[in-house]
Design a protein around this motif. Structure first.
Motif, mmCIF file in Angstrom:
data_model
loop_
_atom_site.group_PDB
_atom_site.id
_atom_site.type_symbol
_atom_site.label_atom_id
_atom_site.label_comp_id
_atom_site.label_asym_id
_atom_site.label_seq_id
_atom_site.Cartn_x
_atom_site.Cartn_y
_atom_site.Cartn_z
ATOM 1 N N ARG A 162 0.834 -1.198 0.000
ATOM 2 C CA ARG A 162 0.000 0.000 0.000
ATOM 3 C C ARG A 162 0.871 1.252 0.000
ATOM 4 O O ARG A 162 1.805 1.366 0.782
ATOM 5 N N HIS A 182 -3.446 -2.815 -7.649
ATOM 6 C CA HIS A 182 -2.535 -1.726 -7.310
ATOM 7 C C HIS A 182 -2.742 -0.594 -8.311
ATOM 8 O O HIS A 182 -3.069 -0.854 -9.484
ATOM 9 N N THR A 187 3.185 1.733 -10.746
ATOM 10 C CA THR A 187 3.868 0.523 -11.208
ATOM 11 C C THR A 187 4.991 0.913 -12.163
ATOM 12 O O THR A 187 4.855 1.870 -12.936
#
Length: 268
Positions: A162, A182, A187
């Motif tokens: 997180r 996510h 990313t």
């Protein structure tokens, strides 16, 4: 990073910006009529990518953590200050097969920006394993018999990632077998990073060992695949062009192609 790679990447960056913010690949193929400021993927301009394989439509996946999964939205990118190195987390998984070649996580590895181990554990499968892929993984039943509970590992990973920026190779594999999601903006997938392909003159997604060999002149996976080694390798690849990568994102241009659409629910 070698002088050749550095010059290639920076010439790629110049081409990217000089083309009006549209990164062209495959000899200029792809959308070229997206005006700067029009956001097409997770709030950033991006290109689709034609995969040379079709990901399996897995009929069974680990249960999703619903508190961590929200409906994907398309929004303008939020202003990102320079990310603290503490936010970066390199991740990788090693899978076995259950049922009709359905992947199930057997080992998960995570490392921080400096390569220190954050998590490295075997995971006890929740279904009977039909293929340990021993020739590639080196795994036998004894390795997983005393592994941690899948649900325990799943909850820990959801907590650890997180607010982190995930670095990895084919991050959709990691997110799908863990059963979580996510934010796509957080990313950094070296499998999809377009300047790597431009530098290596490739129109297709290259394997991680190939990227490491061609861009860093070293070998990985000499004996068996090792998720911790893979996580650290993706970290090294990211760090070799971190400034370029983050500058492209901050300028409002997403520098990666898209993950397979069947995994869209794992990116928010």
């Amino acid at each position: 990073m070698s002088r050749t790679l550095q010059s290639s990447l920076f010439s790629t960056r110049d081409m990217y910006h000089s083309s009006g913010g549209q990164y062209q690949m495959n000899g200029g193929a792809g959308p070229s009529n997206i005006p700067l400021g029009q956001y097409t993927y997770r709030g950033l301009p991006a290109q689709d990518y034609e995969y040379d394989y079709v990901p399996s439509d897995y009929v069974q996946q680990p249960p999703l953590l619903m508190h961590n999964l929200v409906t994907p939205t398309y929004r303008q990118p939020r202003a990102h200050p320079p990310a603290s190195i503490e936010r970066y987390l390199a991740v990788s998984v090693q899978n076995v097969f259950v049922g009709t070649r359905i992947p199930m996580v057997a080992r998960v590895s995570m490392a921080d920006y400096r390569g220190n181990i954050v998590l490295d554990t075997f995971v006890r499968p929740i279904q009977p394993v039909t293929d340990y892929r021993t020739g590639e993984t080196g795994l036998y039943p004894a390795h997983l018999a005393n592994g941690r509970s899948f649900y325990e590992v799943q909850r820990e990973i959801a907590t650890v990632i997180r607010e982190k920026i995930l670095i990895g190779y084919c991050l959709w594999d990691f997110l799908s077998v863990i059963g979580t999601s996510h934010p796509a903006i957080d990313t950094r997938d070296v499998a999809l990073f377009l300047p790597f392909r431009q530098t290596l003159r490739s129109k297709k997604m290259l394997t991680l060992p190939t990227l490491v060999d061609r861009l860093m002149a070293r070998n990985i996976g000499a004996a068996y695949e090792d998720p911790l080694e893979n996580a650290r390798a993706t970290l090294d690849l990211f760090r070799s062009c971190e400034e370029l990568w983050e500058d492209m994102i901050k300028s409002g241009n997403w520098p990666c192609s898209l993950p397979p659409s069947i995994y869209a629910r794992h990116f928010t």
